[in-house]
Design an enzyme around this catalytic site. Sequence first.
Site, PDB file in Angstrom:
ATOM      1  CG  ASN A   1      -1.710   1.311   1.323  1.00  0.00           C
ATOM      2  OD1 ASN A   1      -2.700   1.474   0.620  1.00  0.00           O
ATOM      3  ND2 ASN A   1      -1.291   2.236   2.181  1.00  0.00           N
ATOM      4  CD  GLU A   2      -1.270   5.894   0.359  1.00  0.00           C
ATOM      5  OE1 GLU A   2      -0.657   6.262   1.386  1.00  0.00           O
ATOM      6  OE2 GLU A   2      -2.317   6.436  -0.022  1.00  0.00           O
TER       7      GLU A   2
ATOM      8  CG  ASN B   1      -4.632   4.273  -1.855  1.00  0.00           C
ATOM      9  OD1 ASN B   1      -5.390   3.424  -2.301  1.00  0.00           O
ATOM     10  ND2 ASN B   1      -3.736   4.004  -0.915  1.00  0.00           N
TER      11      ASN B   1
ATOM     12  CD1 TRP C   1      -8.868   6.540   4.543  1.00  0.00           C
ATOM     13  CD2 TRP C   1      -8.651   4.369   4.078  1.00  0.00           C
ATOM     14  NE1 TRP C   1      -7.996   6.016   5.454  1.00  0.00           N
ATOM     15  CE2 TRP C   1      -7.849   4.679   5.196  1.00  0.00           C
ATOM     16  CE3 TRP C   1      -8.688   3.048   3.615  1.00  0.00           C
ATOM     17  CZ2 TRP C   1      -7.071   3.720   5.846  1.00  0.00           C
ATOM     18  CZ3 TRP C   1      -7.918   2.103   4.260  1.00  0.00           C
ATOM     19  CH2 TRP C   1      -7.120   2.449   5.360  1.00  0.00           C
TER      20      TRP C   1
ATOM     21  CE1 TYR D   1      -5.356  14.645   3.758  1.00  0.00           C
ATOM     22  CE2 TYR D   1      -5.525  12.607   2.529  1.00  0.00           C
ATOM     23  CZ  TYR D   1      -5.515  13.280   3.731  1.00  0.00           C
ATOM     24  OH  TYR D   1      -5.667  12.587   4.898  1.00  0.00           O
TER      25      TYR D   1
ATOM     26  CE  LYS E   1      -8.713  11.233   4.392  1.00  0.00           C
ATOM     27  NZ  LYS E   1      -7.744  11.284   5.506  1.00  0.00           N
TER      28      LYS E   1
END
Length: 748
Positions: free
Chosen positions: A376-377, A432, A511, A438, A532
């Site tokens: 992930n990321e 994502n 998310w 953001y 969130k």
Amino acid sequence: MREVYGFNTKWAFAKGEQAIPQNIPETWYFVNLPHTWNAIDGQDGGNDFYRGTCYYAKEVEKIELPENAQYYLEFQGANSSADVYVNGKKLAHHDGGYSTWRVNMTDAMEEKNLIVVAVDNKSNDRVYPQNADFTFYGGLYRNVNIIAVPDSHFDLDYCGGPGISVTPEVCGTKAKAEIQVYLTNKKEGQTLSYLIKDQEGNLVAELKDTNETKAILEIQDVHLWNGRKDPYLYTAEACLSENGQVLDSVSTRFGCRTFRIDAEHGFFLNGESYPLHGVSRHQDRWGVGNALLPEHHREDIDYICEMGANTIRLAHYQHDQYFYDLCDERGMVVWAEIPYISNHMPNGRENTISQMRELVVQNYNHPSIVVWGLSNEITMTGASSEDLLENHRILNDMVHEMDKTRLTTIAVVSMCDINDPYIQIPDVISYNHYFGWYGGDTSMNGPWLDHFHEVHPNIPIGLSEYGCEALNWHTSDPKQGDYTEEYQAHYHEELIKQLFTRPYIWSTHVWNMFDFGADARNEGGENGQNHKGLMTFDRKYKKDSFYAYKAWLSDEPFVHICGKRYVDRVEDVTKVTVYSNLPEVELFVNGESIGRKTSDVHFFYFDVPNKGESVLKAVAGECSDESHIRKVEAFNDAYRLKEKGAVLNWFDITETEGHFSLNDTIAEIMSVPEGRQLFNAILQSMMGSDEGMQMAFKPEDMGKMMQMMGSFTVLRMIGLMGAAGKKVSKEQLLALNAQLNLIQKPQK
């Protein structure tokens, strides 16, 4: 026969470095498992939750245990590393806080035994996760058991697995189920038997008295596991016998289904299109941390099902076996992953391999799981390196060797270049994206996915994270970054319309389903949490956005008036939003209808006269919902975001008519030469000589950064940089605001 002895009550506990005791010290206090030492300090903000070693100790006399030849300690979750001692002798070390693992303690046992477990969640450079937006709760936070077995038994040593795997293959109206078992100390003359029962307990296939550890049994007129529509489960059992007496047995549930993921048409289940729309889930709760009980897991899946979701991304680690069982039973399609997250650690390769191997071995039989998540990321700090690529190739190849029936995937950070070689390693990918929170704006999400799909038409693409934060703040004029429930609802309305109408997207995962602990967070007015969620951390309140998804995904008729916590309103005519999965809604104000609305997107908007006290009632079919509003002369300050520990809140900033301030967006300020010059000076000043910041904001990436961050206000951008360690004082902010007040906005 094996017996499982629950071992959760009255463990002595001590925090901080200790010598391994010979007896339970009087200064230690007692806790019951599951237990975490970060249930409070891991949720209150400040990024100061205790990360270190703590100790658990418990005595047991052998006479208390079921009589058998061998005894295993089973830990279903110890975060994140642990050492096990029995009567002062160290028996095992385990790295990885989210999987089951076992220790054979037979040879170390005496008549009276002291078991000590040293659990450690401190930072290091080899055990994942180390850098991520959630709290790494320490503790024995899942069940501990003692498993008593004969010398000959189904395997308990390999990767914490169940000792049995079932691989079903659907062939028309039949299914072939390959049952593989793993044995320890099998002896001459011992035989195996296999059987399969349907969901009602009827015998549907059987093979008796064989020496083979692999058997293929045929199921006639197979009943398919068909997601939320019909999650039908079979049970496979295997018995090890000697001279007609059963020595040991194991069983597992499984489902017969086929699936495929098409780059153009999305997800198919049992040959039919089955669009996947759902949520991600973390395994913690307010005041409980990660030490969840079965009732917590059941409540979570009940809420997810109520919303109408048909898929869950179980982030960012292996979850409790009980929750995977619930997903099987409720027909959820699951993305299961390991915590290989945020930043690649060269010393962590072996840990990614061991955690992935445990994830696959322990969860192989769950029909709900369709993809294994590799990372992930992982390019959060920059482009992929050769070591990172090799790590992913090793994991990808290993998973395909271990499981030839499922696919691999990754969750890619938004800023990662779509041509980075690492996104071409797994079978399918997801991104994502937080356009509209953001950075960027909500309208960018669909077009970005269209562009990826055009460039890579053969790579199935999904959205693994998207969302925005909302607390109990309210406004009639929602803006990006205001943390209001109204903006979150608007954001998800827009995302739903873009994502659910693009059939090539193989899955979408909001998310997050629930707010969760993130002790490093300091935003939104309630520190220590990521807000969130579509529901609050304590599961007490469903935010309006929950009902936006229910309107699209649930078949249960309902109607919901948004803004129930937003009562006091200053405007003479106020906007009221209603969600329903029915085609028409009528709204009444104090008993009088103000009209009917129809909508093909399930969102209904009404302009409501706001005078005195008003009772609102929405009616759709047989369903109704009520709310109320009240006319006030001044905005209710209780609805306005006040950040704990904030150097400066947005409403404290001086604004000059026709000129910029800290409350204006970066894109607006950068649109004029004086603003661009000032903003570049701000960035340069904040980065200084910090190599990490300079790496994050390379000149060649400024265009991308501005596209992402252009909709941030200057105040918010500086606040986020502050969370990364670049603190700016109130005096500095006010001085900067004074400079911005001198720059004239362009005339419209």
